[in-house]
Enzyme design. Sequence first.
Site, PDB file in Angstrom:
ATOM      1  N   LYS A 112     -18.053  -3.508 -50.780  1.00  0.00           N
ATOM      2  CA  LYS A 112     -16.994  -2.504 -50.581  1.00  0.00           C
ATOM      3  C   LYS A 112     -15.872  -2.795 -51.570  1.00  0.00           C
ATOM      4  O   LYS A 112     -15.345  -3.917 -51.593  1.00  0.00           O
ATOM      5  CB  LYS A 112     -16.480  -2.621 -49.130  1.00  0.00           C
ATOM      6  CG  LYS A 112     -15.439  -1.603 -48.734  1.00  0.00           C
ATOM      7  CD  LYS A 112     -15.203  -1.643 -47.219  1.00  0.00           C
ATOM      8  CE  LYS A 112     -14.071  -0.736 -46.801  1.00  0.00           C
ATOM      9  NZ  LYS A 112     -13.843  -0.788 -45.338  1.00  0.00           N
ATOM     10  N   ARG A 175     -20.176  -6.608 -46.997  1.00  0.00           N
ATOM     11  CA  ARG A 175     -20.280  -6.216 -45.590  1.00  0.00           C
ATOM     12  C   ARG A 175     -21.744  -6.211 -45.171  1.00  0.00           C
ATOM     13  O   ARG A 175     -22.612  -5.756 -45.910  1.00  0.00           O
ATOM     14  CB  ARG A 175     -19.665  -4.840 -45.428  1.00  0.00           C
ATOM     15  CG  ARG A 175     -19.708  -4.320 -44.019  1.00  0.00           C
ATOM     16  CD  ARG A 175     -18.624  -3.299 -43.783  1.00  0.00           C
ATOM     17  NE  ARG A 175     -18.923  -2.020 -44.399  1.00  0.00           N
ATOM     18  CZ  ARG A 175     -18.118  -0.953 -44.274  1.00  0.00           C
ATOM     19  NH1 ARG A 175     -16.999  -1.033 -43.589  1.00  0.00           N
ATOM     20  NH2 ARG A 175     -18.427   0.188 -44.849  1.00  0.00           N
ATOM     21  N   ASP A 251     -16.990   9.785 -39.633  1.00  0.00           N
ATOM     22  CA  ASP A 251     -17.671   8.975 -40.663  1.00  0.00           C
ATOM     23  C   ASP A 251     -17.486   7.482 -40.385  1.00  0.00           C
ATOM     24  O   ASP A 251     -18.141   6.650 -41.017  1.00  0.00           O
ATOM     25  CB  ASP A 251     -17.144   9.320 -42.056  1.00  0.00           C
ATOM     26  CG  ASP A 251     -15.639   9.198 -42.153  1.00  0.00           C
ATOM     27  OD1 ASP A 251     -14.940   9.892 -41.385  1.00  0.00           O
ATOM     28  OD2 ASP A 251     -15.154   8.394 -42.966  1.00  0.00           O
ATOM     29  N   ASN A 252     -16.617   7.162 -39.448  1.00  0.00           N
ATOM     30  CA  ASN A 252     -16.419   5.749 -39.110  1.00  0.00           C
ATOM     31  C   ASN A 252     -17.037   5.406 -37.765  1.00  0.00           C
ATOM     32  O   ASN A 252     -16.615   4.479 -37.087  1.00  0.00           O
ATOM     33  CB  ASN A 252     -14.926   5.411 -39.100  1.00  0.00           C
ATOM     34  CG  ASN A 252     -14.326   5.479 -40.492  1.00  0.00           C
ATOM     35  OD1 ASN A 252     -15.049   5.367 -41.487  1.00  0.00           O
ATOM     36  ND2 ASN A 252     -13.030   5.671 -40.580  1.00  0.00           N
ATOM     37  N   ASP A 261     -15.671  -0.078 -40.251  1.00  0.00           N
ATOM     38  CA  ASP A 261     -14.525   0.359 -41.048  1.00  0.00           C
ATOM     39  C   ASP A 261     -13.185  -0.069 -40.468  1.00  0.00           C
ATOM     40  O   ASP A 261     -12.511   0.682 -39.773  1.00  0.00           O
ATOM     41  CB  ASP A 261     -14.567   1.870 -41.292  1.00  0.00           C
ATOM     42  CG  ASP A 261     -15.007   2.136 -42.722  1.00  0.00           C
ATOM     43  OD1 ASP A 261     -15.353   1.148 -43.407  1.00  0.00           O
ATOM     44  OD2 ASP A 261     -14.997   3.292 -43.168  1.00  0.00           O
TER      45      ASP A 261
HETATM   46  P1  AMP Z   1     -12.260   5.095 -45.322  1.00  0.00           P
HETATM   47  O1  AMP Z   1     -10.824   5.445 -45.122  1.00  0.00           O
HETATM   48  O2  AMP Z   1     -12.457   3.733 -45.900  1.00  0.00           O
HETATM   49  O3  AMP Z   1     -13.094   5.341 -44.108  1.00  0.00           O
HETATM   50  O4  AMP Z   1     -12.783   6.099 -46.445  1.00  0.00           O
HETATM   51  C1  AMP Z   1     -12.863   7.485 -46.299  1.00  0.00           C
HETATM   52  C2  AMP Z   1     -13.519   8.080 -47.519  1.00  0.00           C
HETATM   53  O5  AMP Z   1     -12.710   7.896 -48.662  1.00  0.00           O
HETATM   54  C3  AMP Z   1     -14.861   7.485 -47.856  1.00  0.00           C
HETATM   55  O6  AMP Z   1     -15.672   8.491 -48.404  1.00  0.00           O
HETATM   56  C4  AMP Z   1     -14.524   6.457 -48.902  1.00  0.00           C
HETATM   57  O7  AMP Z   1     -15.602   6.153 -49.732  1.00  0.00           O
HETATM   58  C5  AMP Z   1     -13.423   7.174 -49.663  1.00  0.00           C
HETATM   59  N1  AMP Z   1     -12.511   6.231 -50.323  1.00  0.00           N
HETATM   60  C6  AMP Z   1     -11.618   5.433 -49.728  1.00  0.00           C
HETATM   61  N2  AMP Z   1     -10.950   4.706 -50.649  1.00  0.00           N
HETATM   62  C7  AMP Z   1     -11.434   5.063 -51.860  1.00  0.00           C
HETATM   63  C8  AMP Z   1     -11.154   4.673 -53.200  1.00  0.00           C
HETATM   64  N3  AMP Z   1     -10.233   3.759 -53.496  1.00  0.00           N
HETATM   65  N4  AMP Z   1     -11.861   5.250 -54.184  1.00  0.00           N
HETATM   66  C9  AMP Z   1     -12.791   6.175 -53.914  1.00  0.00           C
HETATM   67  N5  AMP Z   1     -13.102   6.589 -52.682  1.00  0.00           N
HETATM   68  C10 AMP Z   1     -12.436   6.041 -51.642  1.00  0.00           C
HETATM   69 MG    MG Z   2     -14.944   5.098 -43.609  1.00  0.00          MG
END
Ligand code: AMP
Ligand code: MG
Length: 484
Positions: A112, A175, A251-252, A261
């Site tokens: 990640k 992870r 998605d989480n 997540d």
């Molecule tokens: P998360 O908040 O980690 O559950 O991410 C939500 C979505 O945003 C997922 O599709 C992640 O892959 C994408 N995402 C989060 N941070 C980044 C980042 N720095 N660059 C690209 N995609 C991101």
């Molecule tokens: Mg996520």
Amino acid sequence: MKNFINWNFDNSYSKLPDSFKENITPVSVRNPKLLIFNENLAKELNLDFSKIERSQLSNIFAGNILPDGSNSIAQAYAGHQFGHFTMLGDGRAVLIGEHITRKNKRYDIQFKGSGKTSFSRNGDGRAALGPMLREYIISEAMHSLGIPTTRSLAVVQTGEEVIRERPLKGAILTRVALSHIRVGTFQYIAARQKKDELETLFNYVINRHYSNISNSKNKAIDLLKIFLEKQVELVINWMRIGFIHGVMNTDNMSISGETIDYGPCAFMDLYDPKTVFSSIDQMGRYAYCNQPLITKWNLSRFAECLIPLIDKDQDKAINTATEIINTFENKYEIKWLNMMRNKLGLTNIYEEDKYLILDLLTWMHQNKVDYTNTFCHLMDFKVEKDKNYEKSDFQNWKKKWRERLKKNNNNSENSMKLMRNANPLVIPRNHKVEDALNEANKNNTKPMIKLIEILNNPYNEKTDLANYQEPSVSKEKYQTFCGT
Ligand code: AMP
Ligand code: MG
């Protein structure tokens, strides 16, 4: 590279149709440095890194060197984020493969923070050091607390900066998960409206996670029922220890039933059902007390995806799914009460238990008392004296509780055992986690390693816990950030 490490890859997800994923390798990083490595987990996975030099380890866990047998992909998924449907996918993660242990257990190994993919949208594909270490600390603490969760094998610093509100150190987390298939994965495939793809994903999931229903008459109905049970269990476990996930988007929500997540998650200290830590959760959608409700909401989104597989007759399918989803409240209530009975050492079931439990929670709320430490106090475990426990209303409650304990059909020793298994003596206190992260950011990992060691054994009495049990004395409201 010679396989001293015993990686044993068998990559099934990468063999699924192209629409499920993108083939991609991690983007290499300039100057990786291994900050923390989970030897216990490596052992559990039958991996042996002992013959590998530290610099080599850094390159391995940065994704600069990919092990033989890996076949790296970014997974496609969608999801409801704060109620709004969006196409997502691994925008900053790469699944390097599925490792099979000697006991024939299959685990996803994912990096990640490993660089851009076709799902990155406007993101840089990277992660900052603080949030990756935070996920490491809390996911491992959750595991020790006995709660299904993804695990953390390593964190490397990349030697590169990531730009957020200000420049931060970049990092990559390794992870480990039963899989990274989410409710959002089903939503992504369902949105494509190709029944063969939905069937492919469905059969894959049954085969990988729920093979016990592979011969059942209606697998879609049974999957929905089993998944609902799993999620009820999971959220009750969160409620038991005061865990607030913070971003329960679909998605989480992992199909395997693991907590996944660790973004803005944090632990409640003073009991308040409306507690929210995440800075982006302005409306309190994911507050402590809303977690069961949101679990049900997310399960409904999952059920919608399964409709074409439940029955050819859509109306019939919707009715069936609705009936299953509507069992949630009742199941939750029964299991929640039993969980709370365990926390209070009560056996047998009495109608009035509910009021005894609610009275205690209301008292904690009104008096701003620490959730975890109140149960420690009831177990006579020494915690810092809180004058609240001397108040007459609490003493009166305790009297009622003792009366109720007499109606148990067991001895007090068994009762204590129940309590000791349900009530952690130590949780990841927000200020302790922050202190550890601040020090780690200055290259001093000692406080973090000590914290992880303490959290490794949360139900057992040890001599040096006192320092880790107190809620923060700071009057400022604790806030967490997504760290994306
Ligand atoms: P998360 O908040 O980690 O559950 O991410 C939500 C979505 O945003 C997922 O599709 C992640 O892959 C994408 N995402 C989060 N941070 C980044 C980042 N720095 N660059 C690209 N995609 C991101
Ligand atoms: Mg996520």
